[in-house]
Design an enzyme around this catalytic site. Structure first.
Site, PDB file in Angstrom:
ATOM      1  N   GLY A   1     -22.225 -50.331  24.821  1.00  0.00           N
ATOM      2  CA  GLY A   1     -22.939 -49.222  24.196  1.00  0.00           C
ATOM      3  C   GLY A   1     -24.044 -49.726  23.280  1.00  0.00           C
ATOM      4  O   GLY A   1     -23.868 -50.724  22.573  1.00  0.00           O
TER       5      GLY A   1
ATOM      6  N   ARG B   1     -22.999 -51.278  31.752  1.00  0.00           N
ATOM      7  CA  ARG B   1     -21.626 -51.750  31.925  1.00  0.00           C
ATOM      8  C   ARG B   1     -21.476 -52.224  33.360  1.00  0.00           C
ATOM      9  O   ARG B   1     -21.829 -51.508  34.296  1.00  0.00           O
ATOM     10  CB  ARG B   1     -20.629 -50.633  31.599  1.00  0.00           C
ATOM     11  CG  ARG B   1     -20.805 -50.086  30.183  1.00  0.00           C
ATOM     12  CD  ARG B   1     -19.715 -49.093  29.812  1.00  0.00           C
ATOM     13  NE  ARG B   1     -19.994 -48.407  28.557  1.00  0.00           N
ATOM     14  CZ  ARG B   1     -19.723 -48.896  27.352  1.00  0.00           C
ATOM     15  NH1 ARG B   1     -19.156 -50.101  27.257  1.00  0.00           N
ATOM     16  NH2 ARG B   1     -20.007 -48.217  26.257  1.00  0.00           N
TER      17      ARG B   1
ATOM     18  N   ASP C   1     -16.245 -55.560  21.901  1.00  0.00           N
ATOM     19  CA  ASP C   1     -15.148 -56.383  22.409  1.00  0.00           C
ATOM     20  C   ASP C   1     -15.191 -56.561  23.924  1.00  0.00           C
ATOM     21  O   ASP C   1     -14.857 -57.624  24.443  1.00  0.00           O
ATOM     22  CB  ASP C   1     -13.794 -55.832  21.967  1.00  0.00           C
ATOM     23  CG  ASP C   1     -13.506 -54.450  22.507  1.00  0.00           C
ATOM     24  OD1 ASP C   1     -14.446 -53.746  22.912  1.00  0.00           O
ATOM     25  OD2 ASP C   1     -12.317 -54.068  22.539  1.00  0.00           O
TER      26      ASP C   1
ATOM     27  N   THR D   1     -21.925 -52.865  17.613  1.00  0.00           N
ATOM     28  CA  THR D   1     -21.181 -51.666  18.000  1.00  0.00           C
ATOM     29  C   THR D   1     -21.084 -50.751  16.802  1.00  0.00           C
ATOM     30  O   THR D   1     -20.815 -51.212  15.682  1.00  0.00           O
ATOM     31  CB  THR D   1     -19.767 -51.999  18.513  1.00  0.00           C
ATOM     32  OG1 THR D   1     -18.998 -50.802  18.622  1.00  0.00           O
ATOM     33  CG2 THR D   1     -19.037 -52.959  17.585  1.00  0.00           C
ATOM     34  N   ILE D   2     -21.303 -49.456  17.000  1.00  0.00           N
ATOM     35  CA  ILE D   2     -21.271 -48.538  15.871  1.00  0.00           C
ATOM     36  C   ILE D   2     -19.857 -48.319  15.342  1.00  0.00           C
ATOM     37  O   ILE D   2     -19.685 -47.851  14.215  1.00  0.00           O
ATOM     38  CB  ILE D   2     -21.906 -47.183  16.231  1.00  0.00           C
ATOM     39  CG1 ILE D   2     -21.056 -46.428  17.255  1.00  0.00           C
ATOM     40  CG2 ILE D   2     -23.333 -47.351  16.702  1.00  0.00           C
ATOM     41  CD1 ILE D   2     -21.492 -44.985  17.446  1.00  0.00           C
ATOM     42  N   ASP D   3     -18.832 -48.663  16.122  1.00  0.00           N
ATOM     43  CA  ASP D   3     -17.453 -48.341  15.737  1.00  0.00           C
ATOM     44  C   ASP D   3     -16.909 -49.214  14.609  1.00  0.00           C
ATOM     45  O   ASP D   3     -15.890 -48.877  13.998  1.00  0.00           O
ATOM     46  CB  ASP D   3     -16.517 -48.461  16.945  1.00  0.00           C
ATOM     47  CG  ASP D   3     -16.723 -47.342  17.949  1.00  0.00           C
ATOM     48  OD1 ASP D   3     -17.314 -46.322  17.566  1.00  0.00           O
ATOM     49  OD2 ASP D   3     -16.306 -47.497  19.112  1.00  0.00           O
TER      50      ASP D   3
ATOM     51  N   ASP E   1     -15.247 -51.946  14.713  1.00  0.00           N
ATOM     52  CA  ASP E   1     -13.839 -52.206  15.013  1.00  0.00           C
ATOM     53  C   ASP E   1     -13.536 -53.651  15.392  1.00  0.00           C
ATOM     54  O   ASP E   1     -12.455 -53.926  15.930  1.00  0.00           O
ATOM     55  CB  ASP E   1     -13.367 -51.279  16.136  1.00  0.00           C
ATOM     56  CG  ASP E   1     -14.186 -51.440  17.414  1.00  0.00           C
ATOM     57  OD1 ASP E   1     -15.242 -52.104  17.377  1.00  0.00           O
ATOM     58  OD2 ASP E   1     -13.772 -50.891  18.453  1.00  0.00           O
TER      59      ASP E   1
ATOM     60  N   MET F   1     -17.844 -40.201  16.349  1.00  0.00           N
ATOM     61  CA  MET F   1     -17.401 -41.247  17.273  1.00  0.00           C
ATOM     62  C   MET F   1     -16.357 -42.149  16.621  1.00  0.00           C
ATOM     63  O   MET F   1     -16.290 -42.287  15.407  1.00  0.00           O
ATOM     64  CB  MET F   1     -18.592 -42.065  17.763  1.00  0.00           C
ATOM     65  CG  MET F   1     -19.344 -41.386  18.894  1.00  0.00           C
ATOM     66  SD  MET F   1     -20.577 -42.463  19.643  1.00  0.00           S
ATOM     67  CE  MET F   1     -20.785 -41.640  21.222  1.00  0.00           C
TER      68      MET F   1
ATOM     69  N   ARG G   1     -13.359 -44.020  19.126  1.00  0.00           N
ATOM     70  CA  ARG G   1     -12.283 -43.807  20.101  1.00  0.00           C
ATOM     71  C   ARG G   1     -10.994 -44.493  19.686  1.00  0.00           C
ATOM     72  O   ARG G   1      -9.896 -43.969  19.879  1.00  0.00           O
ATOM     73  CB  ARG G   1     -12.733 -44.307  21.474  1.00  0.00           C
ATOM     74  CG  ARG G   1     -11.769 -43.967  22.608  1.00  0.00           C
ATOM     75  CD  ARG G   1     -12.393 -44.284  23.945  1.00  0.00           C
ATOM     76  NE  ARG G   1     -13.641 -43.544  24.131  1.00  0.00           N
ATOM     77  CZ  ARG G   1     -14.491 -43.774  25.124  1.00  0.00           C
ATOM     78  NH1 ARG G   1     -14.256 -44.731  25.997  1.00  0.00           N
ATOM     79  NH2 ARG G   1     -15.584 -43.049  25.233  1.00  0.00           N
TER      80      ARG G   1
ATOM     81  N   LYS H   1      -7.674 -21.946  -3.803  1.00  0.00           N
ATOM     82  CA  LYS H   1      -8.397 -22.503  -4.954  1.00  0.00           C
ATOM     83  C   LYS H   1      -9.817 -21.957  -5.045  1.00  0.00           C
ATOM     84  O   LYS H   1     -10.621 -22.419  -5.867  1.00  0.00           O
ATOM     85  CB  LYS H   1      -8.431 -24.027  -4.860  1.00  0.00           C
ATOM     86  CG  LYS H   1      -7.056 -24.672  -4.981  1.00  0.00           C
ATOM     87  CD  LYS H   1      -7.123 -26.163  -4.708  1.00  0.00           C
ATOM     88  CE  LYS H   1      -5.728 -26.782  -4.765  1.00  0.00           C
ATOM     89  NZ  LYS H   1      -5.757 -28.233  -4.412  1.00  0.00           N
TER      90      LYS H   1
ATOM     91  N   LYS I   1     -12.115 -21.824  -2.431  1.00  0.00           N
ATOM     92  CA  LYS I   1     -13.085 -22.367  -1.487  1.00  0.00           C
ATOM     93  C   LYS I   1     -13.250 -21.404  -0.307  1.00  0.00           C
ATOM     94  O   LYS I   1     -12.285 -21.061   0.363  1.00  0.00           O
ATOM     95  CB  LYS I   1     -12.638 -23.740  -0.959  1.00  0.00           C
ATOM     96  CG  LYS I   1     -12.725 -24.852  -1.991  1.00  0.00           C
ATOM     97  CD  LYS I   1     -12.412 -26.198  -1.356  1.00  0.00           C
ATOM     98  CE  LYS I   1     -12.562 -27.323  -2.354  1.00  0.00           C
ATOM     99  NZ  LYS I   1     -12.302 -28.655  -1.738  1.00  0.00           N
ATOM    100  N   ALA I   2     -14.488 -20.999  -0.066  1.00  0.00           N
ATOM    101  CA  ALA I   2     -14.743 -20.059   1.028  1.00  0.00           C
ATOM    102  C   ALA I   2     -15.061 -20.766   2.333  1.00  0.00           C
ATOM    103  O   ALA I   2     -15.081 -20.145   3.397  1.00  0.00           O
ATOM    104  CB  ALA I   2     -15.901 -19.139   0.657  1.00  0.00           C
TER     105      ALA I   2
ATOM    106  N   HIS J   1     -23.187 -38.669  21.275  1.00  0.00           N
ATOM    107  CA  HIS J   1     -24.037 -39.857  21.365  1.00  0.00           C
ATOM    108  C   HIS J   1     -25.247 -39.830  20.447  1.00  0.00           C
ATOM    109  O   HIS J   1     -25.971 -40.822  20.371  1.00  0.00           O
ATOM    110  CB  HIS J   1     -24.484 -40.058  22.812  1.00  0.00           C
ATOM    111  CG  HIS J   1     -23.384 -40.576  23.701  1.00  0.00           C
ATOM    112  ND1 HIS J   1     -22.404 -39.744  24.196  1.00  0.00           N
ATOM    113  CD2 HIS J   1     -23.105 -41.823  24.145  1.00  0.00           C
ATOM    114  CE1 HIS J   1     -21.570 -40.468  24.933  1.00  0.00           C
ATOM    115  NE2 HIS J   1     -21.963 -41.721  24.908  1.00  0.00           N
TER     116      HIS J   1
END
Length: 321
Positions: A11, A72, A103, A126-128, A130, A170, A172, A212, A214-215, A251
């Site tokens: 990605g 990919r 990974d 990678t944006i994750d 991880d 995002m 996963r 409390k 909150k609407a 995305h």
């Protein structure tokens, strides 16, 4: 080492171009040539490669996506596919390969080294966020800012209509983006893949918020949480009857101009990858931990789990009153 190759895989992530730029210009400073591989491992298998000079990467540091393109590749998962890629690298006289990705990309690089002795260094793109072995990955900071901007806009609508918005971001397998967005966006609750929390718990949280005064409320859900945002929203409507809307950001979080933190991180790690190859390092990832450049065996980046910031998770819970 006379010639280095670089590719982006998996990605796309904002900041990948800054990393490619850093590889090309650092190598040029040592009198080395750089071969750019287009479309990741798919392009490597097909021999889609060209020389890159310092001017070829001018005015790219601010661009999102990847100028080398990405894909990919199912072919690369076979020994035959990797053998073909290794043959192209030797044909081009490449002494080392920099792989910018996550990974899955690092698995491909690891096997290339194991099976064919090609020196490889990974750069975490990678944006994750991880990957074990680095505090942050390239693209993560921009993804958080993109998601947060959307949440801020949705909060205006939620308050105007006195609604509950369930926002899916995002992640996963990891909830890093969701957790940061929840804290920075003032969310009432956050659901993460790492936390075994039943979706029914959100009903009590929403009811307490309403009691409390909150609407409206914002609930953040990582896409990897079982049932996702749709499941959380269904539980809220069934348990409370409150007007609930779902927004799945998808995305959109991958694109856009990289923020300064991603540009700086990518520049440092791209430079470090070239230095690592020159020093004889291989089958490792260049990362940054506690402000310092570190090298972690590629296999550890996916074998060891990178946990959430538990202090930040506690903070999110304490501030959602």
């Amino acid at each position: 080492m006379k010639r280095i190759a670089v590719l982006t895989s998996g990605g796309d992530a904002p900041g990948m171009n800054a990393a490619v730029r850093a590889v090309v210009r650092t190598a040029a400073g040592y009198g080395q040539e750089v071969v750019g591989v287009r479309r990741g491992f798919q392009g490597l298998h097909q021999g889609d490669m060209r020389l890159l000079g310092a001017r070829d990467v001018a005015n790219t540091i601010q661009r999102g996506g990847t100028i080398l393109l990405t894909a990919r590749s199912h072919t690369w998962r076979s020994p035959e596919g990797r053998a073909q890629g290794a043959a192209f690298l030797r044909e081009w006289g490449v002494d080392g390969l920099v792989v910018i990705g996550g990974d899955g990309s690092f698995h491909g690089a690891h096997y290339l080294y194991q099976e064919h002795g090609i020196n490889v260094i990974g750069v975490p793109g990678t944006i994750d966020n991880d990957l074990y072995g680095t505090d942050h990955t390239i693209g993560y900071f921009t993804a958080v800012e993109t998601a947060l901007d959307a949440v801020d806009k949705l909060r205006d609508t939620a308050a105007s209509h006195e609604r509950i918005f369930v926002v899916e971001v995002m992640g996963r397998h990891a909830g890093h983006i969701a957790l940061d967005v929840a804290v920075a966006g003032g969310a009432e609750e956050v659901f993460l893949p790492e936390e075994e929390k039943h979706v029914s718990s959100v009903v009590e949280i929403v009811q307490q918020s309403v009691s409390k005064g909150k609407a409206s409320s914002i609930i953040i859900v990582a896409e990897g949480y079982p049932g996702g945002a749709l499941g959380v929203a269904a539980a809220i409507e069934e348990g409370t009857g409150f007007d609930t809307r779902v927004s799945i950001l998808g995305h959109i979080q991958r694109g856009g101009t990289p923020v300064s933190s991603d540009r700086i991180l990518a520049s440092r790690l791209g430079e470090a990858a070239v230095h690592g190859l020159i020093e004889g390092r291989t089958d490792v990832m260049a990362g940054r931990m506690n402000g310092e450049i570190v090298f972690t065996p590629l296999s550890e980046t996916w074998e060891k789990r990178k946990d959430l910031n538990r202090d930040l998770y506690r903070c999110a819970k304490n501030l959602s009153v």
